[in-house]
Design an enzyme around this catalytic site. Structure first.
Site, PDB file in Angstrom:
ATOM      1  N   GLY A 115      25.297 -31.304  95.636  1.00 32.74           N
ATOM      2  CA  GLY A 115      26.252 -31.781  94.647  1.00 32.74           C
ATOM      3  C   GLY A 115      26.214 -30.982  93.370  1.00 32.74           C
ATOM      4  CG  HIS A 116      23.280 -30.684  90.997  1.00 35.98           C
ATOM      5  ND1 HIS A 116      22.009 -30.956  90.540  1.00 35.98           N
ATOM      6  CD2 HIS A 116      23.964 -31.835  90.892  1.00 35.98           C
ATOM      7  CE1 HIS A 116      21.941 -32.232  90.171  1.00 35.98           C
ATOM      8  NE2 HIS A 116      23.112 -32.775  90.387  1.00 35.98           N
ATOM      9  CG  LEU A 117      28.144 -27.106  94.876  1.00 34.35           C
ATOM     10  CD1 LEU A 117      29.406 -27.334  95.689  1.00 34.35           C
ATOM     11  CD2 LEU A 117      27.104 -26.366  95.701  1.00 34.35           C
TER      12      LEU A 117
END
Length: 504
Positions: free
Chosen positions: A439-441
């Site tokens: 979810g951390h892109l």
């Protein structure tokens, strides 16, 4: 879509795309918002929607490509904010210039803007959607206006974690959350009834991608949202201007094209880079914006992991089986001379859905995360094989830097010590599998002043294309050590205001 021309075509409806689309449309400009996914059903959870999301190819330890990559947070109307935990940290001052703390072979981590430039947009968004926090308690909190909502109370688990941190001489504080602690702007307070993270909020207490604009009336016809519509290619009108976006109906497989005065990419860091690479043409043989070969490079996922363990507790003292995923955080290790490179990260409560075990014990669980090194060879690439829509599959080439492995170990030990102080006898480690995407892109269309080392300028505009912008996490030249959603929104609002100025 009946017309074939709009003022702005926005790709993606998540944290950045919704912000850009609504901000521009309220000024009377015609906006088409392309969203590959569809609206989630009321009972949706991350587990229930993951099977329907495309995967990416990642390299195994043996170097072969496997289909375990995660190029999405959530592919749906509203993007990842539909199922996120509501954690709403602002980036710290150090996150905008971490040159003193990155590896010698890393890309330049310096943002072309600083916290002071982004602060007004944080403040505006906080007023619009509400963030529950307590000022002055986070040792690395950047300057801000007074909070608009009081913080959430610690959960029973959060209280045990906070007390343990205090005994260790640390400064625990309430996790800042975009979840109403009291009723705010027409949305109710969280009633802690049911699971939070990775589930839809049943009451609307948790802000989503639409929340900053719930009270904004758009001019008739200003915004068209096309669901099930995947942007597959951008065509240039000339060497310095985007002319149109080709998109695909994911059900009928029919293709359509829209001409636009301006195009904004807001799918996510992976999807925006892939779209630029798919758009190779005579004027851009290696993909749009890729004259220097930087499109896709510097992709970052944040290094992270979990530790957990059980302790006995009076079941009557536990809170109901629901409520925020995280209520307490610790940033004492964010900047720490004992951390490899002097830059650590964040530790916070990460409660599972189950609050009390059957044997009367509860499980304490901590998430620890930190920014990873922005490396040129960590990149989004296109495969020769095709996906279900007939498009090149996405490859996520990513290896954890040796410095980051040491930093991850440092944070794991600190989090484990915290659990031991709370009374946990056996601490278990859980891999987050961050190396496969998450979810951390961030990165892939990194911002900078040097076109040979970046893809977009300080406004998110692709260096050699006058009317093409990137407003999602792909902009980030350095991933920062806290959850990125609130910063993605703030930066997208800043970019949207610039586009409105340019078009009007």
């Amino acid at each position: 879509m009946t017309a074939d021309i709009v003022d702005v075509c926005v790709v993606g409806s998540g944290a950045s795309g919704s912000t850009v689309a609504y901000e521009i449309a309220q000024h009377g400009l015609r906006v088409l918002l392309l969203e590959e996914g569809r609206a989630l059903p009321p009972d949706a959870s991350l587990a229930s929607v993951q099977d329907g999301m495309d995967t990416a190819l990642v390299r195994s330890s043996a170097g072969t490509l496997t289909s375990f990559g995660r190029p999405w947070t959530v592919c749906a109307l509203g993007g990842g904010m539909t199922l996120y935990a509501g954690i709403a940290f602002r980036y710290r001052t150090i996150d905008f210039d971490a040159r003193a703390h990155v590896a010698g072979d890393a890309l330049d981590p310096t943002w072309p803007i600083n916290y002071a430039e982004l602060r007004p947009f944080y403040e505006e968004l906080e007023r619009r959607m509400g963030v529950a926090r307590l000022a002055g308690v986070d040792p690395f909190e950047p300057p801000s206006d007074p909070p608009v909502l009081p913080p959430h109370d610690y959960s029973a688990k959060g209280r045990l974690i906070a007390d343990a941190g205090g005994r260790l001489g640390q400064l625990p504080f309430p996790t800042p959350l975009a979840i109403n602690s009291v009723p705010y702007r027409g949305r109710p307070a969280c009633d802690c009834d049911g699971p939070c993270n990775e589930h839809l909020c049943p009451t609307g207490a948790r802000a989503d991608a639409r929340s900053p604009f719930t009270d904004v009336a758009l001019p008739p016809g200003a915004l068209t949202v096309a669901l099930g519509s995947k942007a597959v290619r951008i065509d240039l009108a000339n060497v310095s201007r985007a002319g149109s976006v080709e998109w695909l109906d994911t059900l009928s497989r029919r293709r359509a094209r829209v001409r636009a005065r301006c195009v904004v990419l807001a799918g996510n860091a992976v999807q925006s880079a892939a779209l630029l690479l798919r758009s190779a043409q005579r004027a851009a043989p290696n993909g749009i914006g890729n004259a220097s070969g930087m499109v896709g490079s510097g992709i970052s996922f944040k290094i992270s992991g979990y530790v957990s363990g059980s302790i006995g507790i009076d079941p009557m003292s536990a809170r109901p089986a629901g409520g925020p995923f995280s209520t307490v955080a610790i940033s004492d290790h964010y900047l720490d001379e004992e951390a490899p490179s002097g830059l650590g990260g964040m530790i916070y409560e990460a409660s599972r859905v189950e609050r009390t075990d059957h044997d009367g014990k509860i499980t304490l669980r901590l998430h620890f995360l930190a920014a990873d090194q922005p490396m040129r060879n960590n990149a989004v690439r296109l495969a020769t094989s095709l996906d279900r829509l007939g498009l090149p599959k996405i490859i996520l080439d990513y290896w954890t830097h040796p410095l980051d492995k040491r930093r991850l170990g440092y944070l794991c030990r600190r989090a484990s010590n915290l659990l031991a102080e709370a009374g946990v006898k056996q601490v278990d480690f859980q891999d987050s599998n961050y190396q496969f995407g998450s979810g951390h892109l961030h990165g892939g269309c990194r911002a900078g002043v040097d076109p040979t080392q970046s893809v977009v300028d300080r406004w998110g505009r692709v260096h050699d294309i006058d009317n093409l912008y990137v407003a999602d996490g792909g902009f980030f030249p350095y991933s920062g050590g806290v959850n990125p959603t609130f910063t993605i929104q703030a930066n997208a609002l800043r970019i949207a205001r610039r586009i409105v100025t340019q078009l009007t």
